[in-house]
Design a protein around this motif. Structure first.
Motif, PDB file in Angstrom:
ATOM      1  N   GLY A  39      -7.379   2.421   1.522  1.00  0.00           N
ATOM      2  CA  GLY A  39      -5.956   2.727   1.417  1.00  0.00           C
ATOM      3  C   GLY A  39      -5.429   2.440   0.032  1.00  0.00           C
ATOM      4  O   GLY A  39      -6.116   1.853  -0.808  1.00  0.00           O
ATOM      5  N   GLY A  40      -4.183   2.862  -0.182  1.00  0.00           N
ATOM      6  CA  GLY A  40      -3.580   2.647  -1.487  1.00  0.00           C
ATOM      7  C   GLY A  40      -2.124   2.229  -1.435  1.00  0.00           C
ATOM      8  O   GLY A  40      -1.508   1.964  -2.467  1.00  0.00           O
ATOM      9  N   TYR A  78       3.517   0.632   2.087  1.00  0.00           N
ATOM     10  CA  TYR A  78       4.550   1.437   1.438  1.00  0.00           C
ATOM     11  C   TYR A  78       3.963   2.143   0.228  1.00  0.00           C
ATOM     12  O   TYR A  78       3.260   1.529  -0.582  1.00  0.00           O
ATOM     13  N   GLY A  79       4.272   3.451   0.115  1.00  0.00           N
ATOM     14  CA  GLY A  79       3.832   4.223  -1.039  1.00  0.00           C
ATOM     15  C   GLY A  79       4.809   5.343  -1.323  1.00  0.00           C
ATOM     16  O   GLY A  79       5.166   6.106  -0.424  1.00  0.00           O
ATOM     17  N   GLY A  80       5.298   5.428  -2.552  1.00  0.00           N
ATOM     18  CA  GLY A  80       6.293   6.442  -2.892  1.00  0.00           C
ATOM     19  C   GLY A  80       7.601   6.150  -2.181  1.00  0.00           C
ATOM     20  O   GLY A  80       8.188   5.078  -2.344  1.00  0.00           O
ATOM     21  N   CYS A  81       8.048   7.090  -1.340  1.00  0.00           N
ATOM     22  CA  CYS A  81       9.281   6.891  -0.575  1.00  0.00           C
ATOM     23  C   CYS A  81       8.999   6.671   0.908  1.00  0.00           C
ATOM     24  O   CYS A  81       9.912   6.703   1.730  1.00  0.00           O
ATOM     25  N   TYR A 128      -1.117   1.823  -5.182  1.00  0.00           N
ATOM     26  CA  TYR A 128      -2.024   1.129  -6.093  1.00  0.00           C
ATOM     27  C   TYR A 128      -2.513   2.094  -7.189  1.00  0.00           C
ATOM     28  O   TYR A 128      -2.607   3.309  -6.965  1.00  0.00           O
ATOM     29  N   LEU A 129      -2.849   1.538  -8.349  1.00  0.00           N
ATOM     30  CA  LEU A 129      -3.389   2.371  -9.417  1.00  0.00           C
ATOM     31  C   LEU A 129      -4.703   3.011  -8.996  1.00  0.00           C
ATOM     32  O   LEU A 129      -4.979   4.170  -9.316  1.00  0.00           O
ATOM     33  N   ARG A 132      -6.818  -3.600  -9.215  1.00  0.00           N
ATOM     34  CA  ARG A 132      -6.441  -2.210  -8.973  1.00  0.00           C
ATOM     35  C   ARG A 132      -4.921  -2.038  -8.871  1.00  0.00           C
ATOM     36  O   ARG A 132      -4.441  -0.947  -8.606  1.00  0.00           O
ATOM     37  N   HIS A 133      -4.197  -3.132  -9.089  1.00  0.00           N
ATOM     38  CA  HIS A 133      -2.748  -3.139  -8.874  1.00  0.00           C
ATOM     39  C   HIS A 133      -1.989  -3.094 -10.189  1.00  0.00           C
ATOM     40  O   HIS A 133      -2.478  -3.533 -11.228  1.00  0.00           O
ATOM     41  N   GLN A 134      -0.742  -2.576 -10.130  1.00  0.00           N
ATOM     42  CA  GLN A 134       0.103  -2.494 -11.315  1.00  0.00           C
ATOM     43  C   GLN A 134       0.426  -3.865 -11.892  1.00  0.00           C
ATOM     44  O   GLN A 134       0.564  -4.024 -13.100  1.00  0.00           O
TER      45      GLN A 134
END
Length: 291
Positions: A202-203, A188-191, A174-175, A112-114
């Motif tokens: 979670g993502g 951490y996600g985005g900023c 995560y994608l 599910r990850h980049q």
């Protein structure tokens, strides 16, 4: 920065402060919701600050919608003329980076990850231009963070890095979301950085874990007897990297209910910060460490 107000049904006013995330937007949202709370407006039943917006719930049988809107617009006018200063707290949060528990979880969800061939923190370091993970950890933990809101999950803080925009870390989520995230994961996600207050889906990228409880609905944790949520909007956070031995020692204190976080009262001026970011952060660190 002009606030855009709109009605959401018969009992809510929604206020959009800005379309972009920034300390200015967070500060405006926080100042407005604090002002509404302190004013004690009859008919206001709930106040919900968010990252760059806020929502007010009211009883239309007590206060007419347009009367409340006029009150809010008057507060906005007054706030725009006042000095952007906040009496708040600065605190130290221990983090065991690259811990085995979040590592085991992230390895279960690599599809599910980049970048399935690296860990979350390795991926974050690479896309932000850091040569090593240690360099990335130093950047993540080297500056204070502003708590812009608390919520989405009970007690979960959203934290925004207090450095120049060009130095801010950015990492996509995560994608596809995970179905599991360990409790007290530092993500951490985005900023935004965050701490998962409970275990669940979670993502956000997972960088480490803290031994320190941040949410206790039973209010049995020694420092959560007055409030079940540790964080408040406007708090300032400094991450403290710790080793496995230090993590285990802190966890033993938590289990004995003797762990006490480092928290200091402070005053934060947005004007001073924008004038001298590094100088303001250095003064905050002096307050945190009692100098």
């Amino acid at each position: 920065m002009s606030i855009r107000f709109s009605f959401g049904g018969d009992e809510h006013i929604f206020a959009e402060v800005s379309e972009a995330m920034s300390l200015e937007a967070f500060f405006t949202s926080l100042s407005m919701t604090n002002a509404v709370r302190e004013a004690g407006i009859s008919g206001v039943t709930e106040i919900c600050p968010a990252n760059a917006s806020f929502q007010i719930k009211f009883d239309p049988d007590v206060i007419k919608p347009n009367d409340l809107l006029n009150e809010l617009q008057s507060m906005e006018s007054a706030a725009s003329k006042s000095d952007a200063t906040l009496k708040t707290r600065i605190m130290e949060i221990p983090v065991y980076y690259q811990d085995p528990w979040t590592h085991e979880t992230l390895m279960r969800f690599r599809e599910r990850h980049q970048d399935p061939n690296s860990t979350d923190i390795e991926y974050a370091a690479e896309i932000n231009g850091f040569k090593t993970v240690d360099d990335f950890i130093a950047a993540h933990s080297g500056s204070p963070w502003f708590v812009s809101m608390v919520g989405f999950v009970a007690g979960l803080p959203f934290l925004y890095q207090m450095v120049e925009r060009k130095r801010q870390i950015e990492v996509p989520k995560y994608l596809r979301p995970r179905t599991d995230t360990p409790k007290l994961t530092v993500g951490y996600g985005g900023c935004f950085s965050c701490i998962y207050s409970v275990r669940g889906a979670g993502g956000y990228q997972m960088f480490g874990i803290t031994p320190m409880p941040i949410y206790d609905p039973n209010q049995k944790v020694s420092y959560l007897t007055e409030e079940m949520c540790f964080f408040k909007p406007g708090d300032i956070v400094k991450w403290k990297p710790i080793t496995r031995d230090e993590y285990d020692a802190a966890l033993e204190e938590v289990e004995r209910n003797t762990f006490e976080p480092v928290v200091r009262e402070c005053t934060f001026s947005l004007t001073d910060f924008n004038r001298d970011i590094d100088g303001t952060n250095a003064k905050l660190m002096e307050v945190l460490h009692g100098r």
